[in-house]
Design an enzyme around this catalytic site. Structure first.
Site, PDB file in Angstrom:
ATOM      1  N   ARG A  19      -6.314  -8.276  -8.544  1.00  0.00           N
ATOM      2  CA  ARG A  19      -7.215  -8.964  -9.021  1.00  0.00           C
ATOM      3  C   ARG A  19      -7.839  -8.291 -10.410  1.00  0.00           C
ATOM      4  O   ARG A  19      -7.795  -7.081 -10.323  1.00  0.00           O
ATOM      5  CB  ARG A  19      -8.376  -9.161  -8.084  1.00  0.00           C
ATOM      6  CG  ARG A  19      -7.975  -9.762  -6.770  1.00  0.00           C
ATOM      7  CD  ARG A  19      -7.131 -11.184  -6.763  1.00  0.00           C
ATOM      8  NE  ARG A  19      -7.938 -11.933  -7.336  1.00  0.00           N
ATOM      9  CZ  ARG A  19      -7.474 -13.141  -7.480  1.00  0.00           C
ATOM     10  NH1 ARG A  19      -6.161 -13.551  -7.458  1.00  0.00           N
ATOM     11  NH2 ARG A  19      -8.097 -14.228  -8.277  1.00  0.00           N
ATOM     12  N   GLY A  65       0.752  -1.178  -0.095  1.00  0.00           N
ATOM     13  CA  GLY A  65       0.073  -0.132  -0.133  1.00  0.00           C
ATOM     14  C   GLY A  65       0.792   1.215  -0.188  1.00  0.00           C
ATOM     15  O   GLY A  65       0.423   2.256   0.449  1.00  0.00           O
ATOM     16  N   ASN A 112      -6.231   3.287 -12.429  1.00  0.00           N
ATOM     17  CA  ASN A 112      -5.220   2.339 -11.885  1.00  0.00           C
ATOM     18  C   ASN A 112      -3.794   2.879 -12.139  1.00  0.00           C
ATOM     19  O   ASN A 112      -3.558   3.572 -13.132  1.00  0.00           O
ATOM     20  CB  ASN A 112      -5.441   1.116 -12.956  1.00  0.00           C
ATOM     21  CG  ASN A 112      -4.490  -0.127 -12.382  1.00  0.00           C
ATOM     22  OD1 ASN A 112      -4.212  -0.228 -11.285  1.00  0.00           O
ATOM     23  ND2 ASN A 112      -3.712  -0.753 -13.438  1.00  0.00           N
ATOM     24  N   ASP A 122      -5.373  -3.138 -18.283  1.00  0.00           N
ATOM     25  CA  ASP A 122      -4.334  -2.257 -18.569  1.00  0.00           C
ATOM     26  C   ASP A 122      -4.431  -1.254 -19.787  1.00  0.00           C
ATOM     27  O   ASP A 122      -3.280  -1.016 -20.403  1.00  0.00           O
ATOM     28  CB  ASP A 122      -2.856  -2.724 -18.415  1.00  0.00           C
ATOM     29  CG  ASP A 122      -2.559  -3.382 -17.043  1.00  0.00           C
ATOM     30  OD1 ASP A 122      -3.108  -2.860 -15.935  1.00  0.00           O
ATOM     31  OD2 ASP A 122      -2.096  -4.424 -16.949  1.00  0.00           O
ATOM     32  N   HIS A 151      -0.133   1.544 -13.100  1.00  0.00           N
ATOM     33  CA  HIS A 151       0.609   0.509 -13.477  1.00  0.00           C
ATOM     34  C   HIS A 151       2.206   0.613 -13.683  1.00  0.00           C
ATOM     35  O   HIS A 151       2.347   1.738 -14.483  1.00  0.00           O
ATOM     36  CB  HIS A 151      -0.052  -0.054 -14.876  1.00  0.00           C
ATOM     37  CG  HIS A 151       0.685  -1.210 -15.745  1.00  0.00           C
ATOM     38  ND1 HIS A 151       0.473  -2.444 -15.119  1.00  0.00           N
ATOM     39  CD2 HIS A 151       1.458  -1.414 -16.647  1.00  0.00           C
ATOM     40  CE1 HIS A 151       0.910  -3.232 -15.836  1.00  0.00           C
ATOM     41  NE2 HIS A 151       1.748  -2.673 -16.778  1.00  0.00           N
TER      42      HIS A 151
HETATM   43  C1  GAR Z   1       3.266  -0.900  -7.617  1.00  0.00           C
HETATM   44  O1  GAR Z   1       4.431  -0.899  -8.068  1.00  0.00           O
HETATM   45  C2  GAR Z   1       2.228  -0.908  -8.640  1.00  0.00           C
HETATM   46  O2  GAR Z   1       2.554  -0.040  -9.920  1.00  0.00           O
HETATM   47  C3  GAR Z   1       1.854  -2.100  -9.105  1.00  0.00           C
HETATM   48  O3  GAR Z   1       1.947  -2.888  -7.906  1.00  0.00           O
HETATM   49  C4  GAR Z   1       2.864  -2.093  -6.935  1.00  0.00           C
HETATM   50  C5  GAR Z   1       1.886  -2.061  -5.709  1.00  0.00           C
HETATM   51  O4  GAR Z   1       2.909  -1.470  -4.671  1.00  0.00           O
HETATM   52  N1  GAR Z   1       0.805  -2.605  -9.791  1.00  0.00           N
HETATM   53  C6  GAR Z   1       0.595  -3.559 -10.514  1.00  0.00           C
HETATM   54  O5  GAR Z   1       1.479  -4.255 -10.758  1.00  0.00           O
HETATM   55  C7  GAR Z   1      -0.889  -3.615 -11.242  1.00  0.00           C
HETATM   56  N2  GAR Z   1      -0.805  -4.827 -11.912  1.00  0.00           N
HETATM   57  P1  GAR Z   1       2.143  -0.834  -3.223  1.00  0.00           P
HETATM   58  O6  GAR Z   1       1.161  -1.838  -2.899  1.00  0.00           O
HETATM   59  O7  GAR Z   1       3.063  -0.318  -2.372  1.00  0.00           O
HETATM   60  O8  GAR Z   1       1.464   0.440  -3.703  1.00  0.00           O
END
Ligand code: GAR
Length: 196
Positions: free
Chosen positions: A91, A12, A107, A145, A109
């Site tokens: 998810r 998070g 979102n 995405d 990405h």
């Molecule tokens: C982040 O790097 C985000 O961009 C990625 O997961 C990480 C979450 O980190 N999201 C994806 O890969 C979406 N498919 P966080 O929980 O510390 O924000």
């Protein structure tokens, strides 16, 4: 204020950056942090920040995404958000769920979309020999995405990069980009944010 719900699956850090940004003259306020993992570290961070939290464990639902999403929607309906922010939410959402939130779900990405939708983005950028990598905030549509881009931040790829090193260079830019996009979006401005 615009009401914001944030959906997470893990630590998070993007959620925390969004929460910290929503003070003062910001046009939005957080109303719910919702996780598909009851053990997600971000839930404790949100509680510490005084933001209501909920978790819907996806595992008991197996392949029944619609039933999982019905439970998610029960929490969301109570919180009545104007904007949904996916922040490390891992998810895939059905077209039905996305359609019910059309035009108000964002979102983040970790790639320069349209390059590398899906997983393992940094490894794929390195394998391709890219000289730049980065992150994208986009509007969520049913295709994974693939929605309209609302902001991007670019970082250089360096000679000794590994996926982890590249991820560590991109993540601080995620924490700048997502709050910047949310602030604009909440004010009704969809002009893309380009960083640095
Ligand atoms: C982040 O790097 C985000 O961009 C990625 O997961 C990480 C979450 O980190 N999201 C994806 O890969 C979406 N498919 P966080 O929980 O510390 O924000």
């Amino acid at each position: 204020h615009r009401r914001v719900a944030i959906l997470i699956s893990g630590g998070g850090s993007n959620m925390a950056a969004l929460l910290e940004s929503m003070t003062g003259d910001h046009p939005a306020r957080p109303v719910l942090v919702l996780s598909n993992d009851p053990a997600a570290g971000g839930l404790a961070l949100a509680r510490a920040a005084g933001v209501p939290t909920a978790a819907v464990d996806h595992r008991p639902f197996g392949r029944d995404r619609a039933a999982f999403e019905a439970d998610l929607s029960a929490h969301l309906d109570r919180a009545a958000p104007d904007i949904l922010c996916l922040a490390g939410f891992m998810r895939v959402l059905t077209a039905g769920f996305v359609g019910r939130h059309a035009g108000r779900m964002l979102n983040i990405h970790p790639s320069l979309l349209p390059k590398y939708p899906g997983l393992n983005t940094h490894a794929r950028a390195l394998e391709a020999g890219d000289t730049q990598a980065g992150c994208t905030v986009h509007e969520v549509i049913a295709d994974l995405d693939a929605g309209p881009v609302l902001g991007q931040a670019r970082v250089p790829v360096l000679p000794d990069d590994t996926p982890d090193r590249l991820a560590a260079r991109v993540l601080p830019w995620e924490h700048r980009l997502y709050p910047a996009v949310l602030r604009r979006f909440a004010a009704g401005d969809r002009t893309p944010v380009l960083l640095p």
